[in-house]
Design a protein around this motif. Structure first.
Motif, PDB file in Angstrom:
ATOM      1  N   THR A  93      34.171 -15.758  38.534  1.00 23.24           N
ATOM      2  CA  THR A  93      35.153 -14.867  39.149  1.00 23.24           C
ATOM      3  C   THR A  93      34.493 -13.544  39.526  1.00 23.24           C
ATOM      4  N   GLU A  94      35.081 -12.876  40.496  1.00 25.46           N
ATOM      5  CA  GLU A  94      34.510 -11.663  41.070  1.00 25.46           C
ATOM      6  C   GLU A  94      34.367 -10.539  40.046  1.00 25.46           C
ATOM      7  N   THR A  95      33.315  -9.728  40.228  1.00 27.57           N
ATOM      8  CA  THR A  95      33.138  -8.485  39.468  1.00 27.57           C
ATOM      9  C   THR A  95      32.890  -7.353  40.455  1.00 27.57           C
ATOM     10  N   ASN A  96      33.053  -6.093  39.984  1.00 20.28           N
ATOM     11  CA  ASN A  96      32.871  -4.940  40.874  1.00 20.28           C
ATOM     12  C   ASN A  96      32.154  -3.812  40.148  1.00 20.28           C
ATOM     13  N   LEU A  97      31.208  -3.196  40.833  1.00 19.20           N
ATOM     14  CA  LEU A  97      30.460  -2.074  40.289  1.00 19.20           C
ATOM     15  C   LEU A  97      31.290  -0.798  40.315  1.00 19.20           C
ATOM     16  N   ILE A  98      31.325  -0.087  39.178  1.00 20.06           N
ATOM     17  CA  ILE A  98      32.007   1.203  39.071  1.00 20.06           C
ATOM     18  C   ILE A  98      30.960   2.251  38.692  1.00 20.06           C
ATOM     19  N   LEU A  99      30.681   3.181  39.610  1.00 22.26           N
ATOM     20  CA  LEU A  99      29.685   4.220  39.365  1.00 22.26           C
ATOM     21  C   LEU A  99      30.340   5.416  38.683  1.00 22.26           C
ATOM     22  N   ARG A 100      29.734   5.884  37.583  1.00 21.46           N
ATOM     23  CA  ARG A 100      30.266   7.035  36.843  1.00 21.46           C
ATOM     24  C   ARG A 100      29.139   7.985  36.452  1.00 21.46           C
ATOM     25  N   GLU A 101      29.423   8.853  35.508  1.00 16.84           N
ATOM     26  CA  GLU A 101      28.525   9.959  35.189  1.00 16.84           C
ATOM     27  C   GLU A 101      27.188   9.526  34.586  1.00 16.84           C
ATOM     28  N   SER A 102      27.134   8.369  33.926  1.00 18.81           N
ATOM     29  CA  SER A 102      25.877   7.962  33.278  1.00 18.81           C
ATOM     30  C   SER A 102      24.784   7.630  34.295  1.00 18.81           C
ATOM     31  N   THR A 103      25.151   7.537  35.595  1.00 17.20           N
ATOM     32  CA  THR A 103      24.146   7.417  36.661  1.00 17.20           C
ATOM     33  C   THR A 103      24.284   8.591  37.638  1.00 17.20           C
ATOM     34  N   GLY A 104      24.813   9.698  37.156  1.00 15.34           N
ATOM     35  CA  GLY A 104      24.904  10.899  37.964  1.00 15.34           C
ATOM     36  C   GLY A 104      25.976  10.860  39.028  1.00 15.34           C
ATOM     37  N   ASP A 105      27.006  10.027  38.836  1.00 19.25           N
ATOM     38  CA  ASP A 105      28.037   9.848  39.855  1.00 19.25           C
ATOM     39  C   ASP A 105      29.399  10.326  39.356  1.00 19.25           C
ATOM     40  N   TYR A 106      30.224  10.751  40.307  1.00 18.71           N
ATOM     41  CA  TYR A 106      31.646  10.796  40.044  1.00 18.71           C
ATOM     42  C   TYR A 106      32.135   9.373  40.171  1.00 18.71           C
ATOM     43  N   GLU A 107      33.268   9.046  39.549  1.00 20.45           N
ATOM     44  CA  GLU A 107      33.706   7.666  39.520  1.00 20.45           C
ATOM     45  C   GLU A 107      33.948   7.135  40.921  1.00 20.45           C
ATOM     46  N   ALA A 108      33.368   5.968  41.200  1.00 25.95           N
ATOM     47  CA  ALA A 108      33.533   5.344  42.511  1.00 25.95           C
ATOM     48  C   ALA A 108      33.363   3.851  42.380  1.00 25.95           C
ATOM     49  N   LYS A 109      34.281   3.109  42.991  1.00 26.10           N
ATOM     50  CA  LYS A 109      34.166   1.653  43.054  1.00 26.10           C
ATOM     51  C   LYS A 109      33.380   1.325  44.292  1.00 26.10           C
ATOM     52  N   VAL A 110      32.292   0.555  44.133  1.00 29.05           N
ATOM     53  CA  VAL A 110      31.384   0.290  45.248  1.00 29.05           C
ATOM     54  C   VAL A 110      31.483  -1.155  45.696  1.00 29.05           C
ATOM     55  N   GLN A 153      37.334  -0.389  27.818  1.00 28.83           N
ATOM     56  CA  GLN A 153      38.156   0.817  27.701  1.00 28.83           C
ATOM     57  C   GLN A 153      37.295   2.040  27.412  1.00 28.83           C
ATOM     58  N   GLU A 154      36.277   1.858  26.586  1.00 32.90           N
ATOM     59  CA  GLU A 154      35.426   2.974  26.185  1.00 32.90           C
ATOM     60  C   GLU A 154      34.638   3.554  27.352  1.00 32.90           C
ATOM     61  N   ALA A 155      34.326   2.722  28.360  1.00 32.53           N
ATOM     62  CA  ALA A 155      33.448   3.141  29.449  1.00 32.53           C
ATOM     63  C   ALA A 155      33.969   4.361  30.191  1.00 32.53           C
ATOM     64  N   SER A 156      35.291   4.427  30.384  1.00 32.93           N
ATOM     65  CA  SER A 156      35.868   5.507  31.192  1.00 32.93           C
ATOM     66  C   SER A 156      36.259   6.731  30.390  1.00 32.93           C
ATOM     67  N   VAL A 157      36.142   6.681  29.065  1.00 32.87           N
ATOM     68  CA  VAL A 157      36.568   7.827  28.250  1.00 32.87           C
ATOM     69  C   VAL A 157      35.423   8.429  27.438  1.00 32.87           C
ATOM     70  N   MET A 158      34.290   7.736  27.335  1.00 34.14           N
ATOM     71  CA  MET A 158      33.168   8.260  26.559  1.00 34.14           C
ATOM     72  C   MET A 158      32.477   9.386  27.331  1.00 34.14           C
ATOM     73  N   THR A 159      31.574  10.083  26.661  1.00 34.90           N
ATOM     74  CA  THR A 159      30.793  11.137  27.293  1.00 34.90           C
ATOM     75  C   THR A 159      29.308  10.792  27.179  1.00 34.90           C
ATOM     76  N   PRO A 160      28.599  10.654  28.323  1.00 35.56           N
ATOM     77  CA  PRO A 160      29.119  10.661  29.692  1.00 35.56           C
ATOM     78  C   PRO A 160      29.882   9.368  29.989  1.00 35.56           C
ATOM     79  N   ARG A 161      30.815   9.429  30.937  1.00 36.07           N
ATOM     80  CA  ARG A 161      31.510   8.211  31.329  1.00 36.07           C
ATOM     81  C   ARG A 161      30.493   7.205  31.871  1.00 36.07           C
ATOM     82  N   LEU A 162      30.699   5.958  31.509  1.00 35.24           N
ATOM     83  CA  LEU A 162      29.660   4.946  31.697  1.00 35.24           C
ATOM     84  C   LEU A 162      29.811   4.184  33.005  1.00 35.24           C
TER      85      LEU A 162
END
Length: 365
Positions: free
Chosen positions: A348-365, A305-314
Motif C-alpha cells: 500500500t502507498e506511503t508518503n514522505l513527510i519532511l519536518r525539522e529533523s531534515t531542516g524543513d518545515y512540515e511538508a508532504k512531498v 504519533q511521536e514524530a510530529s510532537v518530538m523535538t525536533p519534529r521528525l
C-alpha cells in the motif's frame, strides 16, 4: 465524552508503579509473566486504547459457533461449522504508536460487517521457541489468522501449516528462503526511501547512512535494500560505510555511532528503519554531543504519533493505516471464501513527510 484511560490510571487500579505498567504494555524490560498478564487484563477491562473493542483474552466459556448471529452474510454462513473468530497473533503488545493501531480499527470494522469477531492472542517467548500455538487458541472456532510482529521465520512456517487462512501484516525476512504459503501485506518500503534520497542528493547531502537491524523483519530489509540500491545508482555506494545494521538497542547504537565517529565520521543524513529507531538514534547522538538537525539530519519511517510532537519534529514516511486495514480485511476474507486462490503479496502507498529533523518545515512531498 468518556475520559481516556491512561497508563497511570491502570497503575492506580493495580497499585503498581507507572513504570511497571509501561513495561507490560510496551513489552519492554524484564517482568514476570503473571504480572504482565494481570496488567494486560486490566488494560483490556478498562478499555485502554485499542483494547477498548478487542477481547484480549478469550475466556474458556467463549460462545460456540452455534451462538453466532443468524443474520450473518452468505460469506460467513458458508464457513465450516459457522466459524466466526479471526485470531490476531502477535509477539508483543501493539501500542497506539505502532503503525497497526489505525489499521486494526479499520480491519475490525470491516470484519464486523461480516459478523466476524477478532480475538488477540499473545505468543509467549516459550511458545515462540517451541513453535507452539498460544495456549488459548482454538482452531475449531478460528476462521482466519492475521499476524502482527510475528517475525520468526520457523514459527511463521508452522502457522502456515495449520490449514487455516492466514495473512501476515509484515513478515519475517524471506530472502533466500522458501516463500511463506500465506497472503502478505506490506506498506511500500521502496518508493519514498528512494524519493527521499533523491531530495537529499539535490540538496548536496550525498553522505547518507542507514540505521536498523535489517534482519528484524521483511520491511526493514526492504527499506535498506531500497536505500542501498539508490545509493549505488547515484554513484554514492561509498556511503554504505555509514550503516549500523545489526542491532536495535540504544546501547548498540551508541557503540556503532561512537566507532563511526572515530573512523569515518558521521554522514550528512541517517535514514532509520522506523521512527523508534530514529528516536533512539537522536537520543544517542545527543549523548555523544551531536545535534539534530544542526550536525546531522535524520529520517524515520511510519510517521508515528511521536514524530510530529518530538523535538525536533521528525521527518518520516507516512503509512496509511486505513487503507492497510481495508486491504487486510479484503485479503483475509477472500482467502476464507476461496482457500485455493494463489497467494498474494500487496503493497500500500506511503508518503514522505519532511519536518525539522531534515531542516524543513512540515511538508508532504
Amino acid at each position: 465524552m468518556a475520559t481516556r484511560v491512561t497508563i497511570q490510571d491502570i497503575a492506580n487500579e493495580l497499585q503498581l508503579s507507572r513504570n511497571t505498567v509501561s513495561k507490560a504494555i510496551n513489552n519492554t524490560g524484564v517482568l514476570a509473566d503473571a504480572t504482565r498478564e494481570k496488567i494486560l487484563r486490566k488494560a483490556a477491562e478498562m478499555g485502554y486504547k485499542q483494547f477498548a473493542y478487542l477481547p484480549l483474552f478469550q475466556p474458556e466459556s467463549a460462545a460456540s459457533p452455534a451462538d453466532a448471529p443468524t443474520n450473518a452474510p452468505a460469506e460467513a454462513e458458508a464457513q465450516p461449522g459457522g466459524k466466526r473468530e479471526i485470531a490476531m497473533l502477535t509477539t508483543c503488545f501493539l501500542s497506539s504508536s505502532h503503525f497497526s493501531s489505525m489499521m486494526l480499527d479499520r480491519f475490525q470494522s470491516e470484519i464486523h460487517h461480516l459478523h466476524y469477531c477478532m480475538t488477540i492472542y499473545r505468543i509467549s517467548p516459550e511458545e515462540l521457541h517451541q513453535r507452539r500455538l498460544p495456549s488459548a487458541f482454538d482452531p475449531e472456532r478460528t476462521a482466519g489468522i492475521i499476524c502482527f510482529e510475528v517475525f520468526d521465520y520457523d514459527y511463521a512456517q508452522m502457522l502456515c501449516e495449520q490449514g487455516i487462512p492466514i495473512l501476515f501484516a509484515d513478515s519475517p525476512v524471506t530472502e533466500l528462503k522458501a516463500p511463506l504459503k500465506a497472503d502478505l501485506l506490506y506498506m511500500d518500503n521502496h518508493v519514498e526511501i528512494q524519493h527521499f534520497i533523491q531530495i537529499m542528493h539535490q540538496r548536496g547531502k550525498d553522505r547518507i547512512g542507514f540505521i536498523g537491524e535489517i534482519q528484524h523483519c521483511q520491511s526493514f530489509f526492504e527499506r535498506y535494500a531500497a536505500y542501498a540500491s539508490a545509493m549505488t545508482q547515484l554513484g554514492l555506494a561509498d556511503s554504505l560505510k555509514y550503516c549500523a545494521l545489526e542491532g536495535l538497542s540504544p546501547a548498540y547504537f551508541e557503540d556503532a555511532l561512537r566507532a563511526m565517529l572515530k573512523t569515518n565520521g558521521l554522514p550528512d543524513v541517517f535514514i532509520c528503519a522506523n521512527d523508534f529507531v530514529a528516536i533512539d538514534a537522536i537520543r544517542t547522538l545527543h549523548n555523544l554531543g551531536v545535534s539534530v538537525p544542526e550536525d546531522v539530519w535524520i529520517c524515520g519511517f511510519d510517521d508515528s504519533q511521536e514524530a510530529s510532537v518530538m523535538t525536533p519534529r521528525l521527518t518520516s514516511i507516512h503509512i496509511h493505516g486505513q487503507i492497510m486495514g481495508f486491504t487486510a480485511a479484503d485479503l483475509l476474507m477472500t482467502r476464507i471464501k476461496e482457500p485455493s486462490l494463489n497467494y498474494r503479496t500487496v503493497y500500500t502507498e506511503t508518503n514522505l513527510i519532511l519536518r525539522e529533523s531534515t531542516g524543513d518545515y512540515e511538508a508532504k512531498v
